[in-house]
Structures are given as C-alpha cells and as structure tokens.
Design a protein around this motif. Structure first.
Motif, PDB file in Angstrom:
ATOM      1  N   GLU A   1       0.762  -1.363   0.082  1.00  0.00           N
ATOM      2  CA  GLU A   1       0.055  -0.008   0.029  1.00  0.00           C
ATOM      3  C   GLU A   1       0.662   1.353   0.124  1.00  0.00           C
ATOM      4  O   GLU A   1       1.803   1.342   0.661  1.00  0.00           O
ATOM      5  CB  GLU A   1      -0.937   0.168   1.226  1.00  0.00           C
TER       6      GLU A   1
ATOM      7  N   GLU B   1      -8.273  -3.106  -7.874  1.00  0.00           N
ATOM      8  CA  GLU B   1      -9.200  -2.042  -8.249  1.00  0.00           C
ATOM      9  C   GLU B   1      -8.352  -0.940  -9.036  1.00  0.00           C
ATOM     10  O   GLU B   1      -7.309  -0.617  -8.400  1.00  0.00           O
ATOM     11  CB  GLU B   1      -9.718  -1.710  -6.918  1.00  0.00           C
ATOM     12  N   MET B   2      -8.940  -0.390 -10.102  1.00  0.00           N
ATOM     13  CA  MET B   2      -8.618   0.647 -10.681  1.00  0.00           C
ATOM     14  C   MET B   2      -9.659   1.215 -11.605  1.00  0.00           C
ATOM     15  O   MET B   2     -10.139   0.371 -12.413  1.00  0.00           O
ATOM     16  CB  MET B   2      -7.258   0.443 -11.393  1.00  0.00           C
TER      17      MET B   2
ATOM     18  N   LEU C   1      -2.847  -6.032  -7.656  1.00  0.00           N
ATOM     19  CA  LEU C   1      -3.588  -5.089  -7.767  1.00  0.00           C
ATOM     20  C   LEU C   1      -5.101  -5.429  -8.264  1.00  0.00           C
ATOM     21  O   LEU C   1      -4.823  -5.907  -9.518  1.00  0.00           O
ATOM     22  CB  LEU C   1      -2.938  -3.959  -8.920  1.00  0.00           C
TER      23      LEU C   1
ATOM     24  N   GLN D   1      -8.583   7.204  -0.594  1.00  0.00           N
ATOM     25  CA  GLN D   1      -9.250   6.275  -1.790  1.00  0.00           C
ATOM     26  C   GLN D   1      -8.247   5.695  -2.994  1.00  0.00           C
ATOM     27  O   GLN D   1      -7.399   6.645  -3.002  1.00  0.00           O
ATOM     28  CB  GLN D   1     -10.334   7.102  -2.136  1.00  0.00           C
ATOM     29  N   GLN D   2      -8.708   4.868  -3.395  1.00  0.00           N
ATOM     30  CA  GLN D   2      -7.826   4.447  -4.413  1.00  0.00           C
ATOM     31  C   GLN D   2      -7.518   5.459  -5.462  1.00  0.00           C
ATOM     32  O   GLN D   2      -8.786   5.981  -5.904  1.00  0.00           O
ATOM     33  CB  GLN D   2      -8.321   3.080  -5.074  1.00  0.00           C
TER      34      GLN D   2
ATOM     35  N   GLU E   1      -1.529  -3.738  -3.478  1.00  0.00           N
ATOM     36  CA  GLU E   1      -2.897  -3.687  -3.612  1.00  0.00           C
ATOM     37  C   GLU E   1      -3.476  -2.269  -3.775  1.00  0.00           C
ATOM     38  O   GLU E   1      -4.692  -2.117  -4.480  1.00  0.00           O
ATOM     39  CB  GLU E   1      -3.344  -4.353  -2.443  1.00  0.00           C
ATOM     40  N   LYS E   2      -3.073  -1.523  -2.960  1.00  0.00           N
ATOM     41  CA  LYS E   2      -3.787   0.080  -3.030  1.00  0.00           C
ATOM     42  C   LYS E   2      -2.733   1.072  -3.225  1.00  0.00           C
ATOM     43  O   LYS E   2      -1.699   1.100  -2.562  1.00  0.00           O
ATOM     44  CB  LYS E   2      -4.116   0.261  -1.537  1.00  0.00           C
TER      45      LYS E   2
ATOM     46  N   LEU F   1      -3.323   4.900  -2.818  1.00  0.00           N
ATOM     47  CA  LEU F   1      -4.229   5.652  -2.362  1.00  0.00           C
ATOM     48  C   LEU F   1      -4.095   7.093  -2.423  1.00  0.00           C
ATOM     49  O   LEU F   1      -2.909   7.714  -2.231  1.00  0.00           O
ATOM     50  CB  LEU F   1      -4.634   5.445  -0.887  1.00  0.00           C
TER      51      LEU F   1
END
Length: 782
Positions: free
Chosen positions: A597, A644-645, A642, A624-625, A617-618, A620
């Motif tokens: 992160e 979410e995008m 990874l 928030q992403q 994974e993140k 930010l």
C-alpha cells in the motif's frame, strides 16, 4: 421461585455530598455512579473512583461479577429464611447469603439457596408505622461485602473477619481481585407497605466503605518506556511518620510514629450508625485499642501490592493499580504542625522507582467512600533528573532534566546511581541512552565512552559535531528528532545503523548520507524533513535505490520522489506519509516486491513507477484508490495483487501499463448490478496495455478512437473476459493485425460498438484487423 435483591449501586447516600463525591444521586436507579475518591494529600478533589475506570466521566465504577461476588445479610423482624430473625434484636448467628446473578455495575442478587430468602415479619396494617413506639418492629438489614465479613456482636454493629491487607494481589488492570480487600457495609430499614412488597424491592442497600484504597497511576510511561521498564511487579506503600531530626528514627521525643496502614488480622470494626465519622477499629474483645502494635496481631505500617502474583502486568499511562488500606487519622501530625512522610516504591522488572509524599491529611478526609489518588499517588517519570535500569550488561540511561554531566562520578568514567544504595556503573554497561536535555559540545564528546551502546536518542540537539559517535561500532539505532546539521565523520566508519530517526534532517549532503544510511544494514528510516529525493542516476542528494533491507520509511507529506528513488527496495513494506512524483519520477518504486500500500499526492503515474511491485494492492490518494489522469508505460506492470483501478479520468496510458496484473478487474459498479468493470478514458489504447490481465471481465472504452496490438493478449474469453465495449467509433491503423489483440477464445466474448462505427471493418460477428479476422460471440451497436 427465588426473589431478586437489587442493590441500587455502590453509593453512600450522605446528607450532603461534596461536588466531587457523587455526580447525581437521583441517577442511581438508572446507572450506578460508582465510588468517588479524592486527592486527599492536597485536600482538593483531583480524581474520583473505584475500580473500573471510565475515562469519560472520570469515575471508577464498581463491578459485580455474577456467580462470584456474594454478600452476607443480617436482619431483624424478618421471616421466611431458615436464618430469618423474628425478633427486634440483632442475632449474629442469623445470617443469609445472596450472590450476584448479573455481571454489571448495579448489583442484582438472588438468595444463595431457597432457604436464604427473606420476607417481612409484619404484614401491611398490622403495625402503625407512624407510631414512634413501633419503630423497633421495622425490619432492619445489615449487609457486608465480602461475604466473609461477619457480625461479631448482638448489641452493637461490630464486625470481625475483616479482609486481610497483607496479601493483596492484583491480577488484572481493572482491579477485580483487589475489590475483595475493600470492605463494604450497608445498614437500611424497610417495612412492607403493600401485600405484594418483597424484601428485594424494599431493602435499598446503600453501601459505604469504612476503609479506603490508594489508586496508583503513572505519567510519562509510553510504549517505549513500558518496554524499557518491563512489567510492573509490585507497589509498596510505607508510612514513615515524622522524623524531626532526620536521623532515621521515629522514637525521638519530637518524632511522631508512623501510621498503621494495615489494620492487622484480628481487629474488629465498630460502626456507629448515628455518627459514622466516629466509627473505629477495636480489639477482638470489643475494647478500645491503645497501641496497635500490642493490641492487634500483624498490624503494619507497610503494605505490598503484588501484580499478577509478582510476575507483573504490562503497565503504562492510563493503567491503574489499587491498594486497599486502613483509614488513617493524622490528627497528631496536624496538631503538631508537621506532616507524615509516605514512601511509595514502584518495582518494575528492570527498575525500582520511589516516590515520597508528605501529608497531614486524613485518608480519607471524611466518611465519604473516597479513594486516595490524583497527583500525589502518580509516579511521574519526568520528575527524576535521570534514571538507570537494573538490567546488568544492558542498562538504559534516561536523562530527563538538568545537565547530562550529572550522571557521572567525579572521574567522569562511570555513571552513578542510587537505587537504595549508592552505585557506580561502567559506561560499557549501557546499551540504550535517552537524553531529553541538550548536550553541550563537551558532553557530546563523552558519548564515545559508551562503547556498548546500541541505541542513542538525543531529543534536543540540533547540531552533531564530528566524532560524536566515534568508537560506537555497536550502535544500531540513532534517534535525533531535532538534528539539522550532521558533521562529516560524526559516526564511526565501522558503524552500521539499522534504525535511523532523523525527522528534521534534510539528507542533502551526498558525502555524509552514505555514512549514516548504509545499504548493508538500514531497516527503518524517518526522513520526514526531506522535501525531495533525487534521481538515482546521477546520484546527487538522497536516493535509496537498491536498499534491499529497508522495510519502513517515514516521509514528509508531499515528498517529491525522483527516478528510481526507491527502486529495488525489495523488503520495503511501509511508507508512512504521502509521496508525490516528480516529472522525472520514473521507476521510483520499481521492484518494491513487498510493498502492499502507498499514499500519493498526484494523479500522474510515471513510467515504471510501480513496475514489479507484485504485492501492491492499494495506491491511495486522500484515503481512496487513486483516479489516475495519466499512466506511464509499464507503470503497474506485473502488479499481480492490484485488483481495483478506475481509469475513467486517464486521458493517456502508456504501453504495457498494466501488463501482468493478473487480479485486476477495474471497479465493482453498483449501478451495473455490481459488475466488475474496467472503465478506460484514454483516447488511444496502447500496445499490450492489459496483456495477461486474466481477471478482467467487462472493459468499457469511454473515449478510445484507436487501439494498438495485443491490448488483451493472454486474456481468455468466457472463463473471465465476457464483454468489450467501445463508446466511440474507432479506426484501425495499418499496423494493427495481431490475432492476440483481443485475447483468445473471442468467440464467447461480446463486442459492443458505437452506432457511428463504420461497418466496413465488420462482417457479421467478425472484426477485420487488416490481414487478421477476429470473431466474437456477437457484435452489437449500442
């Protein structure tokens, strides 16, 4: 059916209550207010409490434990129970037991057995309760806690079997086990006014505490100091009396003998219900005590409280220890115009710390259920000029105030310390040095004598001269929170620092940085004073490229990172603070394979920025992403963790930007029934952008008007990839002809195109890529 006896809380309902005694008597039926205590040493209220401390209200609520806590009850004019008493006189043999049935602050009790259930002797109407001559027929109740306390006489309120005070052992930080040492009694009167009235509804127990307790706290023990001191094993409280000429004796003519804080093993307590303040201890035969030492067995002027049977409890600021003590009358001291000395000794695993208080105040000052607490019984670590632990061969030195040089003996070659006796310790006994005072140049020069030091913290020094830490080759941790200037050769060339905490230092001198920050040893670094990092090539300023032992870095919010600033930091797991990429920030975190992160300030992601960060994974921004506006080539390549995008705002995306992101799916869109959709805002879809992104299911190109080869190479239709959608009409460049452009097994993938799309590039469900045809499950204009 057993009748329930309610205790409305642990409150002494006095005729008048001091401001710090009870917040609101009227609130007792809803929630107990607990017992309040005072800072009796200074005769002003400082804290209140009993045992389960509420840091919002400042009250320590007594807590009854179901099936464990019991009370004894004697009565007059009662019936029902085997030991009911149908006479108007007290009978010490007529006792019943009730036990707590709920674990809560307000006591809820039931009879221990059915034959313990009490009832009123007189029914409604049988006696005129307004007639004073019938007062003797009212039911009276005496209750005691703990239940081992007994009524010792029939003609007076005399109690025996008082809790012993010489074996106190606090097993938990809420003081549960000490409560049994703090006696409580209740004396109430009730009558049956209605046919349905029960003793449990009318008894209205109101406990008072004949004796008191001392509440011990600490100030200045944080997590760091708690680790240094170890567990708190015991607290000893000793009454020293008044020694007029300080000769160590308390038997001289002008001396006053120490108070007895332990009432011994065979004392009785005589309670005066008419004038509670005149209640007192008496001898076992009920006679007055003239001399505690001769009249009472085991009476003592010292009590030792053990914590967890002497093995200790983890103890730091906010924790509380409790010691039950006898009430202390200091009239003799007050009349003589002197004060009694009270000595407290806090024994930790690695250090014994005393505190001395002088007082002429009674403990407690009145019959008011107060405990002794506040500043007088709080151990303030910062009140000691300096501290030395007892860990032989690995001692810690903490200098709180005064001059650092005060620690030395006359020869300046040993540290002097008094832990009851004067001691001197060789400098090589010390491994940890903490100074909260600024060291002079001469004092800084003495540090090189601590050759075994592994950790040094100098909180006030801004300038560190040359050779300050020379010869300290064992030094692993350096903490210089205010240091802004470090001279060349301040550290020994052979020193390999593991932990560096220098939040004010700029690390701007590339000739000094390698002396402090060594790739072969550095694990944690606080560099929050640095504004920007340089590119690794050429190496000017600060770069941490290939520091492959580095795990944790603390940075200033908005730190500007350059090209390859952290490239190859393969052990890096934590970055405290948010970074911002410089324009030349390519490959800033490349191959940081342990990083999961990171917080960033900007939305432009440079090329190779996180390439090879396989556990990331993140990413930010403001919690928030991040929503990138630009993503450089290979910026997230092989970021296998990874998921979410959202690329809706990304107007440009570089080649192979997400290649190898095997768990990437985009966002779970609630508006689309939770479908995992990758939204892409770029006008051009570059080469291999989602190659081997095998978790993609739905991909929507919002602005794309062209695409390159192999954008979905390695993605398999049906098993994951289900739908590709182009919102705008696109053109196909002459070089686009790879049959892997949309992945494999496209026959089960739906393709959606703009209504404006030219049909020349299609033949039924087949898309023509110059020399290559790609067939889909369907091609739909939408």
């Amino acid at each position: 059916m057993k009748k329930i006896l309610f205790c409305a809380g642990i409150l002494a309902l006095a005729a008048s209550c001091a401001e710090n005694e009870i917040d609101s008597i009227s609130g007792q039926k809803e929630a107990t207010k607990g017992i309040s205590f005072e800072g009796a040493l200074v005769e002003t209220p400082t804290t209140r409490g009993d045992l389960a401390y509420d840091d919002v209200s400042g009250i320590h609520n007594f807590f009854w434990y179901a099936e464990k806590d019991q009370i004894s009850i004697w009565s007059t004019n009662t019936t029902g129970a085997t030991n009911a008493n149908e006479t108007t006189a007290w009978d010490k043999t007529k006792v019943v037991k009730y036990k707590a049935t709920q674990s809560k602050a307000n006591g809820v009790f039931t009879a221990y057995q059915d034959d313990n259930i009490l009832d009123f002797q007189w029914e409604p109407g049988e006696k005129n309760w307004n007639d004073p001559t019938n007062e003797q027929f009212k039911s009276q109740f005496i209750a005691t806690y703990p239940a081992t306390v007994t009524l010792a006489a029939n003609d007076k309120y005399e109690f025996s079997n008082l809790p012993t005070l010489n074996d106190q052992d606090q097993l938990t930080l809420d003081g549960q086990d000490v409560t049994k040492k703090i006696m409580m009694i209740s004396h109430t009167t009730a009558v049956k006014e209605n046919s349905y009235d029960a003793v449990g509804e009318k008894i209205d127990l109101n406990f008072i505490r004949p004796f008191t307790a001392v509440v011990f706290r600490t100030s200045g023990i944080d997590e760091e100091y708690a680790n240094i001191f170890g567990k708190l094993k015991s607290i000893t409280l000793t009454a020293k009396g008044y020694d007029a000429d300080n000769n160590g004796s308390s038997t001289d003519p002008e001396d006053i003998a120490p108070s007895y804080i332990d009432y011994g093993s065979n004392a009785h307590y005589l309670y005066n219900s008419e004038k509670p303040e005149e209640s007192k201890l008496v001898k076992a035969d009920g006679g007055d005590i003239t001399d505690m030492a001769s009249d009472i067995n085991d009476a003592a002027q010292e009590i030792k409280l053990q914590l967890q049977s002497g093995t200790g409890l983890e103890f730091k600021d906010g924790n509380i220890a409790y010691m039950a003590i006898n009430k202390i009358d200091r009239k003799a001291f007050k009349d003589a115009g002197v004060k009694e000395t009270m000595l407290m000794k806090f024994s930790f695993e690695h250090i014994d710390l005393p505190k001395t208080v002088e007082t002429d105040a009674n403990w407690p000052s009145t019959m008011n259920n107060k405990f002794i607490g506040g500043n007088p019984t709080t151990l303030d670590i910062n009140s000691f000029p300096y501290l030395v632990t007892n860990t032989v061969g690995a001692r810690t030195l903490i200098v709180n105030k005064g001059a650092f040089s005060q620690i030395f003996n006359a020869s300046k070659n040993k540290v002097k310390w008094n832990d009851g006796t004067e001691q001197e310790y060789d400098l090589n006994q010390f491994t940890n040095i903490i100074s909260k005072v600024e060291l002079t140049t001469e004092e800084l020069a003495t540090l090189k004598g601590f050759t075994a030091a592994t950790s040094i913290k100098l909180t006030e020094n801004a300038t560190i001269p040359a050779n300050t830490f020379k010869n300290l080759t064992a030094l692993e941790t350096i903490n210089l929170p205010k240091a802004t200037t470090i001279a060349k050769d301040a550290f020994d060339a052979s020193t390999n620092l593991v932990n560096v905490i220098m939040p004010a230092y700029k690390f701007a001198d590339e000739t000094i940085n390698p002396q402090i920050l060594k790739k072969a040893s550095l694990v944690t670094l606080n560099m929050s004073g640095v504004d920007q990092m340089s590119a690794a090539f050429p190496a000017k300023g600060l770069s941490l490229s290939d520091y492959n032992l580095l795990t944790t870095v603390t940075v200033k919010d908005g730190l500007l990172v350059g090209a390859s600033s952290f490239n190859g930091c393969s052990a890096l797991t934590t970055i405290n603070g948010a970074i911002e990429f410089r324009e030349d920030g390519a490959a800033a975190f490349k191959d940081c394979v342990a990083l999961t992160e990171i917080n960033i300030k900007n939305t432009v992601i440079p090329a190779d920025a996180f390439s090879g960060c396989s556990t990331l994974e993140k990413v930010l921004k403001d919690g928030q992403q991040v929503l990138p506006t630009s993503v450089g080539s290979q910026a997230f390549m092989n970021c296998a963790a990874l998921k979410e995008m959202n690329l809706t705002l990304a107007t440009t995306i570089g080649e192979e930007a997400f290649k190898g992101c095997t768990t990437l799916y985009g966002v779970a869109d609630a508006a689309e029934d939770g479908k995992k959709i990758m939204y892409v805002g770029a006008t051009t879809v570059p080469l291999g952008v989602f190659e081997n992104c095998t978790a993609l299911e739905y991909v929507h190109f919002m602005e794309a008007t062209s695409f390159d080869n192999d954008i979905f190479k390695g993605c398999t239709g049906g098993s994951q990839l289900k739908e590709i959608k182009f919102k705008k009409a696109f053109t196909i460049a002459s070089g686009v002809s790879s049959n892997a452009t949309f992945g494999s097994n496209t026959q089960v993938v739906k393709l959606f195109i703009s209504p404006a799309q030219s049909v020349k590039t299609f033949n039924n469900n087949t898309l023509k890529l110059n020399a290559t045809d790609i067939t889909f499950l369907s091609i739909t204009k939408e």
